[in-house]
Design an enzyme around this catalytic site. Structure first.
Site, PDB file in Angstrom:
ATOM      1  N   TRP A 232      34.407  30.694  39.092  1.00  0.00           N
ATOM      2  CA  TRP A 232      35.147  31.663  39.911  1.00  0.00           C
ATOM      3  C   TRP A 232      35.150  31.255  41.366  1.00  0.00           C
ATOM      4  CZ3 TRP A 232      38.294  33.822  36.934  1.00  0.00           C
ATOM      5  CH2 TRP A 232      37.935  34.304  35.668  1.00  0.00           C
TER       6      TRP A 232
ATOM      7  N   ASP B 187      32.417  37.767  46.418  1.00  0.00           N
ATOM      8  CA  ASP B 187      32.960  38.263  45.147  1.00  0.00           C
ATOM      9  C   ASP B 187      31.777  38.832  44.361  1.00  0.00           C
ATOM     10  OD1 ASP B 187      33.877  38.608  42.551  1.00  0.00           O
ATOM     11  OD2 ASP B 187      34.692  36.582  42.337  1.00  0.00           O
TER      12      ASP B 187
ATOM     13  N   LYS C  33      34.114  44.537  34.977  1.00  0.00           N
ATOM     14  CA  LYS C  33      32.826  44.015  34.541  1.00  0.00           C
ATOM     15  C   LYS C  33      31.789  45.137  34.519  1.00  0.00           C
ATOM     16  CE  LYS C  33      34.762  40.026  34.482  1.00  0.00           C
ATOM     17  NZ  LYS C  33      34.887  38.976  35.474  1.00  0.00           N
TER      18      LYS C  33
HETATM   19  C1  LIG Z   1      35.914  38.049  35.897  1.00  0.00           C
HETATM   20  C2  LIG Z   1      35.705  37.508  37.248  1.00  0.00           C
HETATM   21  C3  LIG Z   1      36.785  37.147  38.079  1.00  0.00           C
HETATM   22  C4  LIG Z   1      38.233  37.218  37.625  1.00  0.00           C
HETATM   23  O1  LIG Z   1      38.640  38.514  37.487  1.00  0.00           O
HETATM   24  P1  LIG Z   1      40.159  38.894  37.158  1.00  0.00           P
HETATM   25  O2  LIG Z   1      40.155  40.359  37.414  1.00  0.00           O
HETATM   26  O3  LIG Z   1      40.400  38.523  35.736  1.00  0.00           O
HETATM   27  O4  LIG Z   1      41.032  38.144  38.085  1.00  0.00           O
HETATM   28  C5  LIG Z   1      36.504  36.687  39.343  1.00  0.00           C
HETATM   29  N1  LIG Z   1      35.243  36.584  39.787  1.00  0.00           N
HETATM   30  C6  LIG Z   1      34.187  36.909  39.015  1.00  0.00           C
HETATM   31  C7  LIG Z   1      32.805  36.777  39.558  1.00  0.00           C
HETATM   32  C8  LIG Z   1      34.386  37.381  37.726  1.00  0.00           C
HETATM   33  O5  LIG Z   1      33.319  37.698  36.964  1.00  0.00           O
END
Ligand SMILES: *Cc1c(COP(=O)(O)O)cnc(C)c1O
Length: 360
Positions: free
Chosen positions: A101, A171, A195
């Protein structure tokens, strides 16, 4: 309860109480005569839902007035572009690459300016967090970027990098609201909610107010300017109304549980049960350096691909589902977010114990 224990990395398990409440209100919300899904986002009923969701989120996470809370669409992945578009005034940013990511965010930023990879753990398949206590931060960097919890690899920054005064952007998709937040350490903290918070389809971005200037890179779409959404209270266009409603319910559930200190203690307790088992096991082993282990995503292997596949299959048959590791790493991964009860982790460890006996 006939439900399975769902260890999916995301979309992921939600609190059963929240799902039941939503079920009860599915056809008619409050006295409105309609479902939340059918409601105008400009209606009084919905205004109350979004205002309460924001207020509860602020209270839980301790977000002061000088940070904006934005409910956005496009997934965490759209933020990979939105962040440089809004922050890259000097067209320079430093990225710490600790997984897929972070790497995607770094590659996206490179489209808009000079993205520097100032640290990485790719040399050892992202199984650790690099030392970030004295990095070569670029003089003219507009920000330093991290992915705080690496969903795929199961590592977590337990200590934030020393950004030497530069803005930190993080993030937090897979550790959002899993522990108390010290927002003043960040310029922007954002995460996809699928998540650890709610259904898929929304990102919460917490952005320090002074960063929302409207002065963005040339060509930035209106919808990708933070100011557009900040000025309109996340309702410039139709927001993901049902997702906001569901997240609001999860915030109330978290408050009822006792807040983020309590969630942290619960998450530590759950993760310890699994990690202690892995450390003592003669069949299974964790894949991450101990001091960098995530409380949310726990990858593990047997060292034998066939046995891994057998485990995943038999676990699913026993009601422990979505334990297959990410396609890029293989093995297994148990995601044990806020909504995973301790009983789910205990059931997993009991199953692993039995599997180990039978397959040694
Ligand atoms: C799942 C995830 C993403 C991507 O998320 P989307 O909503 O599918 O774009 C980005 N960063 C992290 C840390 C993730 O776990």
């Amino acid at each position: 309860m006939s439900k399975v224990y769902n260890f999916s990395a995301g979309p992921a398990t939600l609190p059963e109480e929240v799902l039941k409440e939503a079920q009860m209100e599915l056809l008619e919300y409050g006295g409105s005569g309609m479902s939340v899904m059918e409601m105008s986002h400009r209606s009084g009923s919905f205004k109350k839902i979004i205002d309460e969701a924001e207020a509860d989120f602020r209270e839980l996470a301790g977000i002061p007035e000088h940070y904006k809370v934005l409910f956005l669409q496009g997934g965490a992945s759209l933020q990979f572009a939105m962040i440089p578009m809004n922050l890259m005034k000097n067209r320079v940013a430093d990225y710490i690459v600790t997984g897929q990511w972070a790497k995607k965010a770094y590659q996206e930023a490179a489209k808009y300016g000079k993205a520097n990879k100032i640290a990485s753990s790719e040399d050892k398949t992202f199984s650790y967090i690099p030392d970030c206590s004295d990095l070569q931060i670029s003089k003219d960097a507009d920000y330093v970027y991290i992915c705080e919890n690496n969903t795929i690899y199961g590592t977590k920054f337990h200590k934030l990098p020393d950004t030497k005064g530069k803005l930190l952007v993080s993030d937090v998709s897979s550790c959002f609201l899993s522990e108390p937040i010290d927002i003043e350490k960040y310029g922007i903290m954002y995460g996809g909610v699928q998540k650890n918070i709610g259904p898929a389809g929304m990102v919460i971005a917490v952005v320090r107010e002074d960063l929302i200037t409207g002065d963005v890179l040339e060509g930035t779409p209106t919808m990708m300017n933070y100011k557009t959404h900040a000025d309109a209270g996340s309702m410039y266009n139709t927001p993901n109304t049902y997702c906001i409603y569901m997240c609001g319910k999860v915030f109330k559930w978290l408050k009822k549980m006792g807040g983020l200190e309590v969630m942290k203690a619960r998450n530590e307790e759950k993760a310890k049960i699994l990690y202690d088992f892995l450390d003592a096991s003669s069949l299974f082993q964790g894949t991450v350096v101990k001091e960098d282990r995530s409380l949310m995503n726990v990858p593990f292997i047997t060292g034998n691909e066939e046995l891994d596949a057998k485990f995943v299959k038999e676990a699913a048959a026993a009601g422990l589902v979505n334990l297959k590791g990410h396609r890029s790493v293989g093995g297994m991964r148990a995601s044990i977010y806020n909504a995973m009860p301790k009983a789910g982790v205990e059931a997993l460890v009991a199953f692993m114990t039995q599997f180990e006996k039978e397959n040694r």
